[in-house]
Design an enzyme around this catalytic site. Structure first.
Site, PDB file in Angstrom:
ATOM      1  N   ASP A  10     -43.127 -63.122  53.834  1.00  0.00           N
ATOM      2  CA  ASP A  10     -42.000 -61.811  54.613  1.00  0.00           C
ATOM      3  C   ASP A  10     -41.374 -62.465  55.611  1.00  0.00           C
ATOM      4  O   ASP A  10     -41.571 -63.125  56.834  1.00  0.00           O
ATOM      5  CB  ASP A  10     -42.933 -60.885  54.345  1.00  0.00           C
ATOM      6  CG  ASP A  10     -41.855 -59.840  53.565  1.00  0.00           C
ATOM      7  OD1 ASP A  10     -40.784 -60.310  53.958  1.00  0.00           O
ATOM      8  OD2 ASP A  10     -41.965 -58.637  55.264  1.00  0.00           O
ATOM      9  N   SER A  11     -40.072 -61.870  55.535  1.00  0.00           N
ATOM     10  CA  SER A  11     -38.935 -61.855  56.849  1.00  0.00           C
ATOM     11  C   SER A  11     -39.762 -60.547  58.199  1.00  0.00           C
ATOM     12  O   SER A  11     -39.402 -61.561  59.016  1.00  0.00           O
ATOM     13  CB  SER A  11     -37.584 -60.839  56.633  1.00  0.00           C
ATOM     14  OG  SER A  11     -38.126 -59.503  55.746  1.00  0.00           O
ATOM     15  N   TYR A  42     -34.225 -59.811  56.325  1.00  0.00           N
ATOM     16  CA  TYR A  42     -33.212 -60.878  55.149  1.00  0.00           C
ATOM     17  C   TYR A  42     -32.298 -60.334  54.277  1.00  0.00           C
ATOM     18  O   TYR A  42     -31.338 -60.632  53.220  1.00  0.00           O
ATOM     19  CB  TYR A  42     -34.412 -60.758  54.171  1.00  0.00           C
ATOM     20  CG  TYR A  42     -35.459 -62.561  54.680  1.00  0.00           C
ATOM     21  CD1 TYR A  42     -35.484 -62.765  55.915  1.00  0.00           C
ATOM     22  CD2 TYR A  42     -36.229 -63.371  54.280  1.00  0.00           C
ATOM     23  CE1 TYR A  42     -35.698 -64.087  57.020  1.00  0.00           C
ATOM     24  CE2 TYR A  42     -36.818 -64.339  54.456  1.00  0.00           C
ATOM     25  CZ  TYR A  42     -37.343 -64.983  55.723  1.00  0.00           C
ATOM     26  OH  TYR A  42     -37.331 -65.641  56.013  1.00  0.00           O
ATOM     27  N   GLY A  43     -32.829 -58.859  53.935  1.00  0.00           N
ATOM     28  CA  GLY A  43     -31.683 -58.201  52.377  1.00  0.00           C
ATOM     29  C   GLY A  43     -30.303 -57.618  53.169  1.00  0.00           C
ATOM     30  O   GLY A  43     -30.099 -57.518  51.547  1.00  0.00           O
ATOM     31  N   CYS A  73     -41.819 -61.318  49.790  1.00  0.00           N
ATOM     32  CA  CYS A  73     -40.898 -60.629  49.752  1.00  0.00           C
ATOM     33  C   CYS A  73     -40.008 -60.894  48.330  1.00  0.00           C
ATOM     34  O   CYS A  73     -39.351 -61.742  48.283  1.00  0.00           O
ATOM     35  CB  CYS A  73     -39.685 -60.883  50.964  1.00  0.00           C
ATOM     36  SG  CYS A  73     -38.465 -60.884  51.521  1.00  0.00           S
ATOM     37  N   ASN A  74     -39.383 -59.247  48.590  1.00  0.00           N
ATOM     38  CA  ASN A  74     -38.273 -59.299  46.973  1.00  0.00           C
ATOM     39  C   ASN A  74     -37.557 -59.659  47.402  1.00  0.00           C
ATOM     40  O   ASN A  74     -36.747 -60.172  46.055  1.00  0.00           O
ATOM     41  CB  ASN A  74     -37.629 -57.634  47.130  1.00  0.00           C
ATOM     42  CG  ASN A  74     -39.215 -57.002  46.666  1.00  0.00           C
ATOM     43  OD1 ASN A  74     -39.080 -57.241  45.212  1.00  0.00           O
ATOM     44  ND2 ASN A  74     -40.033 -56.505  47.021  1.00  0.00           N
ATOM     45  N   THR A  75     -36.407 -59.866  48.737  1.00  0.00           N
ATOM     46  CA  THR A  75     -34.954 -60.466  48.966  1.00  0.00           C
ATOM     47  C   THR A  75     -35.210 -61.749  48.571  1.00  0.00           C
ATOM     48  O   THR A  75     -34.643 -62.682  47.914  1.00  0.00           O
ATOM     49  CB  THR A  75     -34.749 -60.150  50.025  1.00  0.00           C
ATOM     50  OG1 THR A  75     -34.306 -58.723  50.425  1.00  0.00           O
ATOM     51  CG2 THR A  75     -32.906 -60.733  50.231  1.00  0.00           C
ATOM     52  N   GLU A 152     -40.883 -49.221  59.291  1.00  0.00           N
ATOM     53  CA  GLU A 152     -40.573 -49.747  60.637  1.00  0.00           C
ATOM     54  C   GLU A 152     -40.990 -49.222  61.861  1.00  0.00           C
ATOM     55  O   GLU A 152     -41.751 -48.908  62.948  1.00  0.00           O
ATOM     56  CB  GLU A 152     -39.723 -51.148  60.577  1.00  0.00           C
ATOM     57  CG  GLU A 152     -39.682 -51.737  60.329  1.00  0.00           C
ATOM     58  CD  GLU A 152     -40.061 -52.940  60.352  1.00  0.00           C
ATOM     59  OE1 GLU A 152     -40.577 -53.433  61.464  1.00  0.00           O
ATOM     60  OE2 GLU A 152     -40.407 -54.031  59.867  1.00  0.00           O
ATOM     61  N   CYS A 184     -38.588 -53.318  46.807  1.00  0.00           N
ATOM     62  CA  CYS A 184     -39.503 -53.977  48.462  1.00  0.00           C
ATOM     63  C   CYS A 184     -40.307 -53.826  49.044  1.00  0.00           C
ATOM     64  O   CYS A 184     -41.012 -53.113  49.388  1.00  0.00           O
ATOM     65  CB  CYS A 184     -38.385 -53.417  49.537  1.00  0.00           C
ATOM     66  SG  CYS A 184     -37.989 -53.678  50.853  1.00  0.00           S
ATOM     67  N   THR A 185     -40.801 -55.083  50.116  1.00  0.00           N
ATOM     68  CA  THR A 185     -41.797 -54.890  50.302  1.00  0.00           C
ATOM     69  C   THR A 185     -42.741 -53.749  51.367  1.00  0.00           C
ATOM     70  O   THR A 185     -43.954 -53.249  51.458  1.00  0.00           O
ATOM     71  CB  THR A 185     -42.606 -55.779  51.114  1.00  0.00           C
ATOM     72  OG1 THR A 185     -41.625 -56.624  51.203  1.00  0.00           O
ATOM     73  CG2 THR A 185     -43.378 -57.499  49.469  1.00  0.00           C
ATOM     74  N   HIS A 186     -41.364 -52.869  52.225  1.00  0.00           N
ATOM     75  CA  HIS A 186     -41.444 -52.086  53.049  1.00  0.00           C
ATOM     76  C   HIS A 186     -41.704 -50.396  52.107  1.00  0.00           C
ATOM     77  O   HIS A 186     -42.821 -49.409  52.253  1.00  0.00           O
ATOM     78  CB  HIS A 186     -40.107 -51.421  53.613  1.00  0.00           C
ATOM     79  CG  HIS A 186     -40.494 -52.645  55.052  1.00  0.00           C
ATOM     80  ND1 HIS A 186     -40.240 -54.004  54.816  1.00  0.00           N
ATOM     81  CD2 HIS A 186     -40.745 -52.372  55.948  1.00  0.00           C
ATOM     82  CE1 HIS A 186     -39.824 -54.568  55.788  1.00  0.00           C
ATOM     83  NE2 HIS A 186     -40.415 -53.366  56.685  1.00  0.00           N
TER      84      HIS A 186
HETATM   85  N1  DGL Z   1     -38.981 -57.407  53.021  1.00  0.00           N
HETATM   86  C1  DGL Z   1     -38.258 -57.056  52.179  1.00  0.00           C
HETATM   87  C2  DGL Z   1     -37.898 -57.792  51.159  1.00  0.00           C
HETATM   88  O1  DGL Z   1     -38.844 -56.875  50.663  1.00  0.00           O
HETATM   89  C3  DGL Z   1     -37.161 -56.317  53.249  1.00  0.00           C
HETATM   90  C4  DGL Z   1     -37.283 -56.549  54.538  1.00  0.00           C
HETATM   91  C5  DGL Z   1     -36.021 -57.224  54.765  1.00  0.00           C
HETATM   92  O2  DGL Z   1     -34.699 -57.202  54.553  1.00  0.00           O
HETATM   93  O3  DGL Z   1     -36.260 -58.146  55.354  1.00  0.00           O
HETATM   94  O4  DGL Z   1     -37.126 -57.816  50.171  1.00  0.00           O
END
Ligand code: DGL
Length: 267
Positions: A10-11, A42-43, A73-75, A152, A184-186
């Site tokens: 993930d990012s 990454y988003g 990571c979804n992005t 975070e 989004c994984t968060h």
């Molecule tokens: N983990 C990223 C996602 O699922 C979110 C955080 C990011 O923007 O990198 O898209």
């Protein structure tokens, strides 16, 4: 092959929600987790940049002999999944498809909300994935950029998170969605807050849980299940580990020790 680790990236810390579900479902598996903390988020990055980052992160994991890549990571899943599948000859699992499948199965009124980063929402990846399963489902998407820093910061249940959730979700509630994809994984970290804003009428789809199930199915399909004692877990980050250890430990509910800082090969 079964003895090899599963590579997850993930990012940053968000992918630990996926990591946690995989370890819960498949305790015997060894896992190597990479958080690209030097380049998070990454988003907000452009698709070519996210693709480059994802390829570099995946190379790092494949060089360590992993048997599978999980793009937690979804992005990165939205922009880079095809490139990753083309480049690496091992199973590559993203988080979009599993979440889409669950949402399509759950919705009754065929009105589904999707929340995610700016990149994920703009990419239309969830809309495409859900429509591939059922073109009659209407999708209402909203980027929720403040949710990542709130999670975070450890403010997932804070009043500020409630305020942000009310603002972001109001337009989706107006559309009478009955299912909301946490794209989004968060975001699974904010489940309690989201639930209190949405009420009981909207079902939440947590891509982390769904992805762990797909990982398990894929291991079964390839005969790659590891058996025996609980597998070891290793963590790598691309910036100093202090913050990752603190925030990540809170994410998964156990202290994270021995996190190693690495540089990714830019080749
Ligand atoms: N983990 C990223 C996602 O699922 C979110 C955080 C990011 O923007 O990198 O898209």
């Amino acid at each position: 092959m079964p003895e090899r680790a599963i590579g997850v990236f993930d990012s940053g810390v968000g992918g630990l929600t996926v990591f946690k579900e995989i370890t819960r479902l498949l305790p015997a598996e060894e896992l190597i987790y990479l958080g690209d903390t030097a380049r998070v988020p990454y988003g907000t990055k452009s698709p070519p940049t996210v693709v480059r980052y994802a390829l570099e992160a995946a190379s790092f994991l494949t060089e360590r002999g992993v048997k599978m890549l999980v793009v937690a990571c979804n992005t990165a899943s939205s922009f880079a999944l095809l490139d990753l599948k083309e480049r690496f000859s091992l199973p590559v699992i993203g988080v979009i498809e599993p979440g889409a499948r669950r949402a399509a199965a759950l919705t009754r009124n065929k009105r589904v909300g999707v929340i995610g980063t700016e990149g994920t929402v703009k990419s239309g990846a969830y809309t495409r994935a859900i429509h591939a399963l059922n073109p009659d489902i209407e999708i209402f998407s909203a980027p929720c950029p403040l949710f990542v820093p709130l999670a975070e910061e450890g403010w997932a249940d804070h009043e500020v998170a409630h305020l942000a959730a009310r603002e972001y979700l109001a337009p989706l509630l107006e559309q009478r969605i009955d299912t909301l994809v946490l794209g989004c994984t968060h975001y699974p970290l904010l489940k309690k807050t989201l639930r209190s804003v949405l009420g009981e009428g909207v079902q939440l789809v947590d891509s982390a849980e769904e992805t762990a199930r797909v990982v398990s199915a894929s291991l079964g399909e390839h005969g790659h299940f590891r058996s025996g004692l609980p597998g070891a877990h290793r963590f790598f980050v691309t910036d100093v580990p202090t913050r990752f250890e603190r925030v990540g430990g809170a994410f998964i509910g156990t202290p994270l020790g021995g996190v190693e800082q690495v540089e990714l090969d830019k080749s």
